[in-house]
Design a protein around this motif. Structure first.
Motif, mmCIF file in Angstrom:
data_model
loop_
_atom_site.group_PDB
_atom_site.id
_atom_site.type_symbol
_atom_site.label_atom_id
_atom_site.label_comp_id
_atom_site.label_asym_id
_atom_site.label_seq_id
_atom_site.Cartn_x
_atom_site.Cartn_y
_atom_site.Cartn_z
ATOM 1 N N CYS A 199 0.828 -1.216 0.000
ATOM 2 C CA CYS A 199 0.000 0.000 0.000
ATOM 3 C C CYS A 199 0.860 1.263 0.000
ATOM 4 O O CYS A 199 0.507 2.250 -0.655
ATOM 5 N N PHE A 200 1.988 1.230 0.717
ATOM 6 C CA PHE A 200 2.887 2.382 0.716
ATOM 7 C C PHE A 200 3.478 2.594 -0.678
ATOM 8 O O PHE A 200 3.565 3.721 -1.160
ATOM 9 N N THR A 201 3.854 1.496 -1.342
ATOM 10 C CA THR A 201 4.380 1.595 -2.700
ATOM 11 C C THR A 201 3.325 2.142 -3.652
ATOM 12 O O THR A 201 3.630 2.991 -4.502
ATOM 13 N N GLN A 202 2.106 1.680 -3.493
ATOM 14 C CA GLN A 202 1.003 2.167 -4.326
ATOM 15 C C GLN A 202 0.795 3.667 -4.125
ATOM 16 O O GLN A 202 0.650 4.419 -5.092
ATOM 17 N N LYS A 203 0.833 4.093 -2.884
ATOM 18 C CA LYS A 203 0.621 5.508 -2.576
ATOM 19 C C LYS A 203 1.742 6.386 -3.139
ATOM 20 O O LYS A 203 1.492 7.456 -3.689
ATOM 21 N N THR A 204 2.988 5.923 -3.038
ATOM 22 C CA THR A 204 4.101 6.725 -3.547
ATOM 23 C C THR A 204 4.108 6.779 -5.070
ATOM 24 O O THR A 204 4.461 7.815 -5.639
ATOM 25 N N ILE A 205 3.723 5.700 -5.724
ATOM 26 C CA ILE A 205 3.648 5.714 -7.194
ATOM 27 C C ILE A 205 2.576 6.704 -7.644
ATOM 28 O O ILE A 205 2.789 7.499 -8.560
ATOM 29 N N LYS B 111 -9.022 4.939 -1.706
ATOM 30 C CA LYS B 111 -8.360 5.770 -0.714
ATOM 31 C C LYS B 111 -8.957 5.574 0.677
ATOM 32 O O LYS B 111 -8.248 5.692 1.669
ATOM 33 N N CYS C 6 -0.346 3.686 6.222
ATOM 34 C CA CYS C 6 -0.497 3.021 4.921
ATOM 35 C C CYS C 6 -0.915 1.561 5.050
ATOM 36 O O CYS C 6 -0.622 0.750 4.180
ATOM 37 N N LYS D 228 1.451 9.259 -6.055
ATOM 38 C CA LYS D 228 1.881 10.627 -5.740
ATOM 39 C C LYS D 228 2.949 11.104 -6.725
ATOM 40 O O LYS D 228 2.923 12.242 -7.184
ATOM 41 N N ARG D 229 3.889 10.216 -7.073
ATOM 42 C CA ARG D 229 4.974 10.596 -7.974
ATOM 43 C C ARG D 229 4.468 10.887 -9.381
ATOM 44 O O ARG D 229 4.911 11.827 -10.038
ATOM 45 N N LYS E 14 -4.236 6.679 6.234
ATOM 46 C CA LYS E 14 -3.415 7.814 5.818
ATOM 47 C C LYS E 14 -2.144 7.947 6.641
ATOM 48 O O LYS E 14 -1.157 8.498 6.166
#
Length: 156
Positions: A39-45, A58, A66, A47-48, A63
């Motif tokens: 989930c953290f990887t998904q969130k950073t992708i 979401k 993650c 966002k990037r 939040k």
């Protein structure tokens, strides 16, 4: 419609990571850290690449930590009466303790679900082709003539 989505491969990767987090927790509920990493990887992708995720996705990710919020496994879900007698859904993350409140009003509608939020319902500006512009210009009266049609004598 799926063919013309921008960054289709990125959305597929986000979908894969979300499903992988669900599968990890379904097979072994003690693998919270691996699901959190997905989930953290998904969130950073997201966002990037500046990608908007669906609100339903979401809402199922904490939040703060993650973690994937699955009722009874990684979160608790309660229905309460909030201020002014409104129904509220309270979701509490069991990992970090973050509490989120969502209105539980049957008439409540997310902005994404409203018709004016959809792109195909937006009014399109009328674009004129070069041939139609010439036709419009030929119908306009010329400014070079100083005789006004309302001042002409119809008898002459």
């Amino acid at each position: 419609m799926a063919g013309n989505i921008k960054d289709k491969e990125a959305f597929q990767r986000l979908n894969f990571l979300y499903q992988a987090a669900h599968c990890v927790l379904a097979h072994n509920p003690e693998n919270v850290e691996l699901a959190r990493f997905y989930c953290f990887t998904q969130k950073t992708i997201a966002k990037r690449l500046v990608l908007r995720q669906d609100p339903s996705v979401k809402r199922t990710i904490c939040k703060r930590c993650c973690s994937l919020l699955i009722p009874g496994v990684t979160s608790t879900v309660r229905q309460k009466r909030g201020p002014r007698r409104q129904r509220v859904t309270v979701i509490r993350c069991l990992s970090c303790g973050l509490t989120r409140r969502f209105p539980n009003n049957p008439k409540h509608q997310l902005w994404v679900d409203q018709p004016e939020a959809q792109l195909e319902n937006q009014p399109q500006p009328e674009t004129q082709s070069p041939s139609s512009k010439a036709a419009v210009q030929s119908n306009k009266p010329h400014e070079s003539s100083s005789v006004d049609s309302s001042t002409q004598n119809p008898a002459t």
